[in-house]
Design an enzyme around this catalytic site. Structure first.
Site, mmCIF file in Angstrom:
data_model
loop_
_atom_site.group_PDB
_atom_site.id
_atom_site.type_symbol
_atom_site.label_atom_id
_atom_site.label_comp_id
_atom_site.label_asym_id
_atom_site.label_seq_id
_atom_site.Cartn_x
_atom_site.Cartn_y
_atom_site.Cartn_z
ATOM 1 N N CYS A 107 1.432 2.610 -7.108
ATOM 2 C CA CYS A 107 1.969 1.265 -6.955
ATOM 3 C C CYS A 107 3.209 1.014 -7.830
ATOM 4 C CB CYS A 107 0.851 0.255 -7.197
ATOM 5 S SG CYS A 107 1.170 -1.309 -6.369
ATOM 6 N N HIS A 205 -4.683 1.964 -5.244
ATOM 7 C CA HIS A 205 -5.576 1.931 -6.396
ATOM 8 C C HIS A 205 -6.959 2.270 -5.843
ATOM 9 C CE1 HIS A 205 -2.624 -0.254 -8.882
ATOM 10 N NE2 HIS A 205 -2.348 -0.948 -7.811
#
Ligand code: GLN
Length: 254
Positions: A107, A205
């Protein structure tokens, strides 16, 4: 800039000593359990008898250049901007990637690998120029479970993860999408993540390597060469978690 396909063990391939894992800036970049990525690499290496040494590098410390696998997690906009400034000034991560080290970034960490990323107002800010990607702000925040089918050449089954980001990412020449989105947002254009050489970034994630042990093994094999499979007893809980997370998302629910 790192480009092209991963070609087994490179010039950076480790010698007979320990596998050196470097966790970059957990004080700025580690959200939604990204630390699990480090734990899973340590565990899966040790179960194969590979000695592992983990180095945790906070943002006020220099990034060592001799690591085998570098990990970066996600982060809020302001810590991400600070991390970019410090990593650019430090130069260690870029140097290691240039020598063929494995880099796995999630990310905010993924966006930082690129040429530019969007700041807190969406303003373009300079990244580390390790991958030829550019990130900016998307129309809507991507939040929730994500499923994505991995580039066949990598031999990794469907990815499951959790995403929470405003950024969208465009891939330039020399970089391939990691996967195609089945449910969720990813890069924002139907693709998810990117890789070139032994540098791989993703919006997932979860933590990504806990839910997707084959991706963890891919990174380990880039650093350490081919690995034997683990025995069924050591995989039991990993596979149960994975099955449960995959089943939690109806495909096509983006
Ligand atoms: N701040 C970045 C974004 O919103 C990254 C977020 C994250 O790492 N989860 O796009």
């Amino acid at each position: 800039m790192v480009e092209g396909t991963p070609s087994g063990r490179g010039t950076h391939a480790r010698g007979p000593g320990s596998l050196r894992l470097v966790w970059v800036y957990p004080d700025l970049l580690s959200t939604y359990g990204d630390r699990g990525n480090l734990l899973v690499l340590e565990r899966r290496a040790r179960l194969r008898g590979l000695p592992v040494e983990s180095v945790i590098v906070n943002a006020d410390q220099p990034v060592p250049r001799q690591g085998d696998i570098y990990l970066m997690g996600g982060g809020e906009d302001l810590p991400q901007i600070l991390a970019a400034r410090r990593l650019r000034a430090d130069g260690g991560l870029r140097a290691a990637a240039g020598h063929g080290a494995v880099v796995f970034a999630v990310c905010a960490g993924y966006q930082l690998l690129g040429v530019e990323f969007g700041g807190e107002e969406g303003q373009p800010l300079p990244g580390l120029e390790i991958l030829n990607i550019r990130s900016g702000r998307g129309e809507r925040r991507g939040v929730g479970e994500i499923l994505a089918d991995v580039d066949r050449s990598l031999g990794v089954p469907r990815l499951t993860g959790f995403e929470n980001h405003q950024g969208v990412t465009r891939l330039g020449r020399g970089v391939a999408p990691l996967a195609r989105v089945v449910a969720g947002v990813g890069n924002g254009d139907g693709t998810e993540g990117a890789y070139a050489g032994r540098v791989l970034g993703t919006y997932l994630h979860g933590p990504a390597l806990v839910r997707n042990p084959a991706l963890a093994d891919l990174l380990l094999s880039w650093a350490a060469g081919p690995l034997p499979p683990l025995n069924a007893r050591d995989e039991e809980w990993t596979l149960r978690l994975r099955e449960q997370r995959l089943a939690a998302v109806p495909a096509g629910s983006s």
